[in-house]
Write a protein that holds these residues in place. Structure first.
Motif, PDB file in Angstrom:
ATOM      1  N   THR A   1     -50.802  10.013  30.520  1.00  0.00           N
ATOM      2  CA  THR A   1     -52.249  10.198  30.516  1.00  0.00           C
ATOM      3  C   THR A   1     -52.674  10.450  29.070  1.00  0.00           C
ATOM      4  N   TRP A   2     -53.942  10.171  28.769  1.00  0.00           N
ATOM      5  CA  TRP A   2     -54.394  10.178  27.383  1.00  0.00           C
ATOM      6  C   TRP A   2     -55.556  11.136  27.148  1.00  0.00           C
ATOM      7  N   TYR A   3     -55.546  11.756  25.952  1.00  0.00           N
ATOM      8  CA  TYR A   3     -56.636  12.604  25.468  1.00  0.00           C
ATOM      9  C   TYR A   3     -56.910  12.207  24.015  1.00  0.00           C
ATOM     10  N   SER A   4     -58.162  12.366  23.574  1.00  0.00           N
ATOM     11  CA  SER A   4     -58.513  12.072  22.190  1.00  0.00           C
ATOM     12  C   SER A   4     -59.231  13.278  21.576  1.00  0.00           C
ATOM     13  N   PHE A   5     -58.990  13.507  20.289  1.00  0.00           N
ATOM     14  CA  PHE A   5     -59.573  14.658  19.597  1.00  0.00           C
ATOM     15  C   PHE A   5     -59.918  14.264  18.165  1.00  0.00           C
ATOM     16  N   THR A   6     -61.180  14.452  17.785  1.00  0.00           N
ATOM     17  CA  THR A   6     -61.645  14.180  16.425  1.00  0.00           C
ATOM     18  C   THR A   6     -62.264  15.459  15.874  1.00  0.00           C
ATOM     19  N   PRO A   7     -61.520  16.256  15.096  1.00  0.00           N
ATOM     20  CA  PRO A   7     -62.062  17.516  14.578  1.00  0.00           C
ATOM     21  C   PRO A   7     -63.185  17.259  13.574  1.00  0.00           C
ATOM     22  N   SER A   8     -64.147  18.161  13.531  1.00  0.00           N
ATOM     23  CA  SER A   8     -65.281  18.022  12.622  1.00  0.00           C
ATOM     24  C   SER A   8     -64.954  18.530  11.225  1.00  0.00           C
ATOM     25  N   GLU A   9     -63.843  19.239  11.091  1.00  0.00           N
ATOM     26  CA  GLU A   9     -63.426  19.773   9.793  1.00  0.00           C
ATOM     27  C   GLU A   9     -61.916  19.953   9.792  1.00  0.00           C
ATOM     28  N   ASN A  10     -61.344  20.159   8.600  1.00  0.00           N
ATOM     29  CA  ASN A  10     -59.915  20.439   8.507  1.00  0.00           C
ATOM     30  C   ASN A  10     -59.621  21.759   9.204  1.00  0.00           C
ATOM     31  N   MET A  11     -58.559  21.789   9.994  1.00  0.00           N
ATOM     32  CA  MET A  11     -58.234  23.007  10.728  1.00  0.00           C
ATOM     33  C   MET A  11     -56.784  22.964  11.180  1.00  0.00           C
ATOM     34  N   SER A  12     -56.272  24.123  11.565  1.00  0.00           N
ATOM     35  CA  SER A  12     -54.960  24.223  12.205  1.00  0.00           C
ATOM     36  C   SER A  12     -55.175  24.457  13.693  1.00  0.00           C
ATOM     37  N   VAL A  13     -54.406  23.777  14.509  1.00  0.00           N
ATOM     38  CA  VAL A  13     -54.539  23.938  15.954  1.00  0.00           C
ATOM     39  C   VAL A  13     -53.165  24.183  16.566  1.00  0.00           C
ATOM     40  N   ARG A  14     -53.166  24.832  17.714  1.00  0.00           N
ATOM     41  CA  ARG A  14     -51.926  25.039  18.468  1.00  0.00           C
ATOM     42  C   ARG A  14     -52.061  24.331  19.810  1.00  0.00           C
ATOM     43  N   MET A  15     -51.030  23.589  20.168  1.00  0.00           N
ATOM     44  CA  MET A  15     -51.021  22.907  21.456  1.00  0.00           C
ATOM     45  C   MET A  15     -49.816  23.374  22.261  1.00  0.00           C
TER      46      MET A  15
END
Length: 200
Positions: free
Chosen positions: A165-179
């Motif tokens: 299954t698919w998800y898409s993510f386009t952040p609005s700024e530089n950031m660190s994320v945890r998944m």
């Protein structure tokens, strides 16, 4: 009756189930090899009328069985292109108007083999083009991937996928994320960077 490619049994409608005793089945000249070296193969042919997801399994087979799936580019046995193996229940995306040949064998063992094919309904974000958009963080989603499929041209990342299954993510700024993935079954996520709108 369906021992040879030219006499493949037609799968005219879904759901479809058939049982055949392959004790007297043979290997014909120029028969392509797919998942294993066939000894007692029987053939089925299926041309879906539209794009759909299907589940193929061999439940009910009394001996070990395997199905080699081929796509046809012409009417002859030399026009087949190997697609994939099915040893256990597997979901597949098929294209309308494309002819598929299923060669069923039992690793050389004689006995009753069964093939079952049915149409399924995959989750909404089964394909790349329908990826669920992650619009804000934090984000949490649960999806049942039982009927998810692997679409044509889907890239492989960490492992060989069967139910993606698919998800898409386009952040609005530089950031660190945890998944993370809190799942009752073994699961993994592949992370791809897109340079354009298509899966390629």
């Amino acid at each position: 009756a369906s021992d040879n490619f030219a006499d493949a049994e037609l799968i005219g409608a879904l759901p479809f189930s058939a049982t055949v005793d392959n004790t007297g089945a043979t290997l014909e000249p120029n028969e392509p090899q797919g998942c294993d070296f066939a000894f007692r193969s029987v053939w089925y042919v299926f041309t879906p009328s539209e794009n759909m997801a299907v589940r193929l399994d061999m439940d009910g087979t009394s001996i070990g069985g395997v199905t080699s799936i081929f796509v046809a580019s012409g009417p002859g046995i030399s026009d087949l292109t190997f697609l994939r193996c099915v040893f256990s229940p597997t979901n597949i995306q098929v294209e309308g108007g494309q002819t598929y040949y299923l060669r069923v064998d039992s690793f050389g063992q004689p006995g009753a083999i069964q093939i079952n094919l049915q149409q399924i309904s995959p989750p909404a974000n089964d394909n790349f083009a329908n990826a669920e958009s992650i619009n804000s963080l934090p984000f949490t989603a649960t999806v049942d991937n039982t009927d998810a499929t692997l679409e044509a041209g889907e890239p492989q990342g960490c492992n060989t996928s069967f139910r993606s299954t698919w998800y898409s993510f386009t952040p609005s700024e530089n950031m660190s994320v945890r998944m993370d993935m809190n799942s009752p079954i073994g699961a993994f996520a592949d992370l791809f960077l897109a340079s354009g709108p298509s899966i390629s």
